[in-house]
Motif scaffolding. Structure first.
Motif, short mmCIF file in Angstrom:
data_model
loop_
_atom_site.label_atom_id
_atom_site.label_comp_id
_atom_site.label_asym_id
_atom_site.label_seq_id
_atom_site.Cartn_x
_atom_site.Cartn_y
_atom_site.Cartn_z
N UNK A 6 0.82 -1.21 0.00
CA UNK A 6 0.00 0.00 0.00
C UNK A 6 0.86 1.26 0.00
N UNK A 7 1.95 1.21 0.76
CA UNK A 7 2.84 2.37 0.77
C UNK A 7 3.48 2.58 -0.60
N UNK A 8 3.85 1.48 -1.26
CA UNK A 8 4.41 1.59 -2.61
C UNK A 8 3.40 2.17 -3.58
N UNK A 9 2.15 1.71 -3.50
CA UNK A 9 1.10 2.25 -4.36
C UNK A 9 0.88 3.73 -4.09
N UNK A 10 0.86 4.12 -2.83
CA UNK A 10 0.59 5.51 -2.47
C UNK A 10 1.67 6.46 -2.98
N UNK A 11 2.90 5.99 -3.01
CA UNK A 11 4.02 6.84 -3.43
C UNK A 11 4.37 6.69 -4.90
N UNK A 12 3.61 5.89 -5.65
CA UNK A 12 3.90 5.70 -7.07
C UNK A 12 3.72 7.02 -7.82
N UNK A 13 4.73 7.47 -8.58
CA UNK A 13 4.58 8.73 -9.32
C UNK A 13 3.77 8.55 -10.59
N UNK A 14 3.43 9.66 -11.19
CA UNK A 14 2.75 9.61 -12.48
C UNK A 14 3.68 9.11 -13.57
N UNK A 15 3.15 8.49 -14.61
CA UNK A 15 3.99 8.13 -15.75
C UNK A 15 4.55 9.40 -16.40
N UNK A 16 5.79 9.37 -16.83
CA UNK A 16 6.38 10.57 -17.44
C UNK A 16 5.85 10.81 -18.84
N UNK A 17 5.96 12.06 -19.26
CA UNK A 17 5.67 12.44 -20.66
C UNK A 17 4.24 12.13 -21.08
#
Length: 390
Positions: A6-17
């Motif tokens: 859950x912590x990994x999901x919460x901190x996942x950034x947006x896809x670039x470009x």
């Protein structure tokens, strides 16, 4: 484990470009507005027709910002749906308010996991679930239809997540390929320089023997060459050690280059005839450019052998000009689109870019597949040593 996920999901950034808008967005908008106009005109049992039309047009506009503002668009879209559902409970109970074309909101469900960050996905999913719960209370539908509606609502989101996972995996593969190409280039640079430095050390050692009765200055100069050469070789081996596969030792022979192309195209058993043409002064290329020319021709000819349809010949031209080296590889097979533009060519583009050049590949105007590369020749007088033809 679950907490870490859950912590990994919460901190996942947006896809670039993420693209702001493309032509498909305007096509979707035009199709959606056209569907709204048709339904509002032809459908007779529309409840609150003006409100329904304005609401549908509003939802048609939101997908224009679905990539750059996925959470905001989901909140605005599904928040509007909640308000409309609550209003219909008061003003028109048991009557469905809105147009069927409002299902364009499902595009926002797709865009949320496709383009949103981790926290945006979590918060947007909460908004969507809330909308679904309000709809269940407002419509009083059977349980089986509720389950079907739940699956139908989340199916675009699952597709968006799958597309994002595929894109991330492909980008990871491309990055690994670029890293391997950089590693290979570093190996070749190391091996070439090590070859010359080793020769410098040997010459310096011989000079010490021959200068036994010469002035001390000459001996000191030779000592300095030997010491500096040995130190340079040791430092370069240490620098590249982390890039090499464990257990693979350094080879001091230069990598394959232009001198090896004739041997490459004479490989027995090939079903294609390879016409090799070399023009200009190709004996004094910088080692990295020399190796890059060989790699481009090798990969391009290999691709032609594997994938060229109905081809009988591959034409290879390597031309050295004053400041650049041009490489052209063309086959006469049937024109079949862009199917051969794979990971091998991606690696070659990375190598060409690292050297300050360019590489383009694609189907020819009339037939076959063309690979065109342009690499900077470099300054020959700055230390590039001619290579003997092997």
């Amino acid at each position: 484990m679950l907490r870490d996920d859950l912590r990994t999901l919460w901190t996942e950034p947006r896809p670039p470009d993420a693209p702001a808008r493309v032509w498909r967005d305007w096509a979707l908008l035009a199709a959606s507005l056209g569907a709204v106009a048709l339904e509002a005109t032809l459908r007779e049992n529309v409840v609150w027709r003006p409100v329904a039309v304005v609401f549908a047009v509003w939802l048609c506009l939101l997908p224009l910002w679905r990539r750059t503002r996925p959470l905001a668009m989901v909140t605005l879209g599904f928040g509007s749906v909640i308000l409309l559902q609550l209003a219909s409970l008061v003003a028109a109970p048991r009557e469905h308010v809105g147009l069927d074309t409002s299902m364009v909101v499902l595009v926002l469900v797709y865009a949320l996991p496709r383009w949103g960050s981790g926290r945006e996905i979590v918060l947007g999913s909460a908004v969507i679930l809330t909308t679904f719960a309000v709809g269940v209370v407002a419509d009083d539908t059977p349980a089986a239809e509720q389950v079907g509606g739940f699956v139908f609502l989340w199916l675009p989101g699952l597709i968006g997540a799958a597309v994002r996972f595929w894109g991330t995996a492909r980008e990871r593969q491309l990055e690994q390929l670029r890293s391997r190409e950089r590693e290979q280039l570093a190996r070749e640079l190391h091996d070439t320089v090590a070859h010359h430095v080793s020769a410098m050390v040997i010459i310096a050692q011989a000079g010490r023997v021959l200068a036994g009765t010469d002035p001390s200055a000459a001996v000191e100069a030779l000592d300095g060459v030997e010491e500096e050469g040995a130190r340079t070789l040791e430092e370069m081996r240490a620098m590249v050690a982390a890039l090499r596969d464990r257990g693979v030792g350094a080879e001091l022979a230069p990598p394959a280059g232009v001198a090896d192309l004739e041997r490459l195209v004479r490989t027995p058993g090939g079903r294609l005839r390879v016409d090799l043409g070399l023009e200009g002064e190709l004996d004094a290329l910088p080692p990295a450019v020399d190796a890059a020319v060989y790699r481009i021709v090798q990969e391009s000819v290999t691709n032609a052998l594997r994938h060229a349809v109905d081809a009988t010949e591959v034409v290879v031209r390597v031309a050295a000009e004053r400041h650049t080296v041009r490489v052209s590889v063309r086959d006469n097979g049937r024109r079949t689109g862009r199917g051969r533009d794979g990971y091998g060519l991606t690696g070659l583009r990375e190598r060409a870019t690292l050297l300050g050049g360019t590489l383009q590949a694609g189907p020819g105007a009339d037939q076959g597949w063309h690979v065109e590369a342009e690499l900077p020749r470099g300054r020959i007088e700055s230390g590039a040593h001619p290579r003997s033809r092997r």
